[in-house]
Design an enzyme around this catalytic site. Sequence first.
Site, PDB file in Angstrom:
ATOM      1  N   CYS A  30       0.834  -1.196   0.000  1.00  0.00           N
ATOM      2  CA  CYS A  30       0.000   0.000   0.000  1.00  0.00           C
ATOM      3  C   CYS A  30       0.871   1.248   0.000  1.00  0.00           C
ATOM      4  O   CYS A  30       2.058   1.198   0.287  1.00  0.00           O
ATOM      5  CB  CYS A  30      -0.920  -0.010   1.210  1.00  0.00           C
ATOM      6  N   TYR A 170      -5.567 -13.382  -4.132  1.00  0.00           N
ATOM      7  CA  TYR A 170      -4.984 -12.922  -2.865  1.00  0.00           C
ATOM      8  C   TYR A 170      -5.752 -13.528  -1.700  1.00  0.00           C
ATOM      9  O   TYR A 170      -6.971 -13.401  -1.621  1.00  0.00           O
ATOM     10  CB  TYR A 170      -5.052 -11.390  -2.853  1.00  0.00           C
ATOM     11  N   HIS A 173      -2.828 -11.830   4.840  1.00  0.00           N
ATOM     12  CA  HIS A 173      -2.771 -10.666   5.731  1.00  0.00           C
ATOM     13  C   HIS A 173      -4.035 -10.430   6.551  1.00  0.00           C
ATOM     14  O   HIS A 173      -4.224  -9.341   7.106  1.00  0.00           O
ATOM     15  CB  HIS A 173      -2.436  -9.406   4.919  1.00  0.00           C
ATOM     16  N   ASP A 265       3.041  -9.553   9.748  1.00  0.00           N
ATOM     17  CA  ASP A 265       3.894  -9.643   8.563  1.00  0.00           C
ATOM     18  C   ASP A 265       4.832  -8.449   8.471  1.00  0.00           C
ATOM     19  O   ASP A 265       5.955  -8.581   7.994  1.00  0.00           O
ATOM     20  CB  ASP A 265       3.031  -9.720   7.300  1.00  0.00           C
TER      21      ASP A 265
END
Length: 684
Positions: A30, A170, A173, A265
């Site tokens: 991001c 995806y 996360h 993460d």
Amino acid sequence: MRDPRHDILFQPIQIGPKTAKNRFYQVPHCNGMGHREPNALAGMRGMKAAGGWAVVCTEEVEIHPSSEVAPAQEGRIWQDEDIPLHARVVEAIHEHGALAGCELVYNAPRTNLYSRMVPMGPGPGSVISGAMEPQQARVMDLSDIRALRRWHRAAALRARTAGYDMIFVYAGHGLTMTQQFLSRATNQRSDAYGGSLENRARLLRELIEDTRDAVGHDCAVPVRIAVAELGVKDGLARAEIEDLIGMLGELPDLWDFCMGSWPTDSQTSRFSPEGFQEEYFRGLKALTSKPVVGVGRYTSPDAMAALVKGGVMDLIGAARPSIADPFLPLKIAEGRSDDLRECIGCNICIASDNQSVPIRCTQNPTMGEEWRRGWHPEIIQPRASDARVLVVGAGPAGLEAAHQLGKRGYAVALAEAADRLGGRVLAESALPGLAAWRRVADYRIGQIERLDQLETYPASRLTAEDVLEFGATHVAIATGADWARNGFGRHHPQGFDIAPGATVLTPDDIFAGARPTGRVVVYDDDHYSVGGAIAELLALNGARVTLATPAPLVSNWTVNTLEQGVIEARLVAAGVTLATRTAATSVGPGGLHAASNVTGTPSVIEADAVVLVGNRLPRDGLAKALMSRAADWADAGLQSVTTIGDALAPAMIVHAVYQGHRYARELECPPDPDVVPFRRDLPR
């Protein structure tokens, strides 16, 4: 010449129908720009490609308005009208021979503050919201799942039209619907999408197959997947991940391994070493013939080469190291590892995204400014004259200013009152867990030492008379700041009373070696890293420490850097007593007098010493003295005096570095003060 030990990092590798030219892979990350600022985004991603990354990926790109993350600024590919903005990003990446990857996402239940569509999830439950929105999701039925598959397929086709080479499925996360379906922690369904691992993986399998069918002949289809949900009851565990890869291992063109939540993460260097994730994905490559990528905040080319040679991964994934140094691959390729601008793991980049502003970096002040200001991380315009520049103060602002002025070709003198260069960086990096922050100084000092036209003068405390006699054309004052001793802080704009005889210290005393013992109160009205780190340091030194703060959380601002909870846990483990929502009223001989900032109830925290961590006061005496002697400038050949960094306005290290960089860029070519000093992405 490149070190031959690193040659393996520059071997091409096949990813489905595409070939990556080397093993450097910028994983999706991001950036606070997303769909709102496509030109700035293209400038940033294009710079990564120019720096030698073989694969440059987007942030998460939402596929449908029924799962969007406003006010966060992520990518969107909801409809065909979004394609041109993505095409602009792809063009910038392709210009330098890199593959462009698009991380499609259908988020786990989100608040949908922008679309106002009712969120959906695998089962009933609260939406994912940092603000703890009192909102729940409805259960997805089979028609909803079919719709999600249609939306994902349509988004994949749009991404292909935009020119992307790699189109992700995806499931990582803790952010995605696919992960919520995979995990027993969030999937209690009893239909064909719940129960057994095969059923819980059904949606993931279908999305992979749908995407391959739609674009697989033209584009690679990687899967980004969580390999561990730490601390989650019934969360994804290693055995299930191994079984999952056994079932699906050959379906995608690449496996991109990550952790089960963003905070786990993207841990800061304060709490995790480089490569800490490796233990969670080591050995998984043996379960598939497809290439594998993982991250670890790696900055050492030796470590990277060892991972590829050892069969742990095929490509070196990076987000934060690619932000700190977009030219990391090129520097390694050219044998210039000493020039690497190493990530310090501070998560200022993540804080920018959490605050919905363009990405920032402590180490790389050009990050996010590539298109907006036309800044290049490695190139700066040549000097505008033969002027001589004196920089006073060798903290983060002064070091960056001197370094960049030297690169421009100016004759630069850097004077520092202390006997070592580095300023506040040296002090703060000595606190528990913050050693990596030293890289801010080390990188710049190393670069400065190579510039023949730049001289350094440590142990040189200058007066106004000294400066005028020096003969500089321009002077930058970067003398830093001192911590206030009267309680002056965010919640105490006028400070508070301190009784005679009370033992009061500030971080400056701690940095100078003071170690109060017995009962110690650390009063934190700064709310970033220093207060909590000092409390931990003193507790480890044997003091009985209470950390008091008027904020609702200790180190409150670090919510933005994803470490607040870890800081709090570390303090508790160190035996520190926490007193939140506690506003100081005074310091007496017996300790800190305070009151609840909720009820006003008074209290006394008994202490033998109180450490006040509040605001800082600029060391602006030299600047003021020079300004008062402006009439003498002409005779001294002095044309300008500019205060930068903490000496102007104390803030975080990232701001000081940025101000130093901007000063160097704009010296003798200042922008028009009546014009916006950067380009903006405006609707057309």
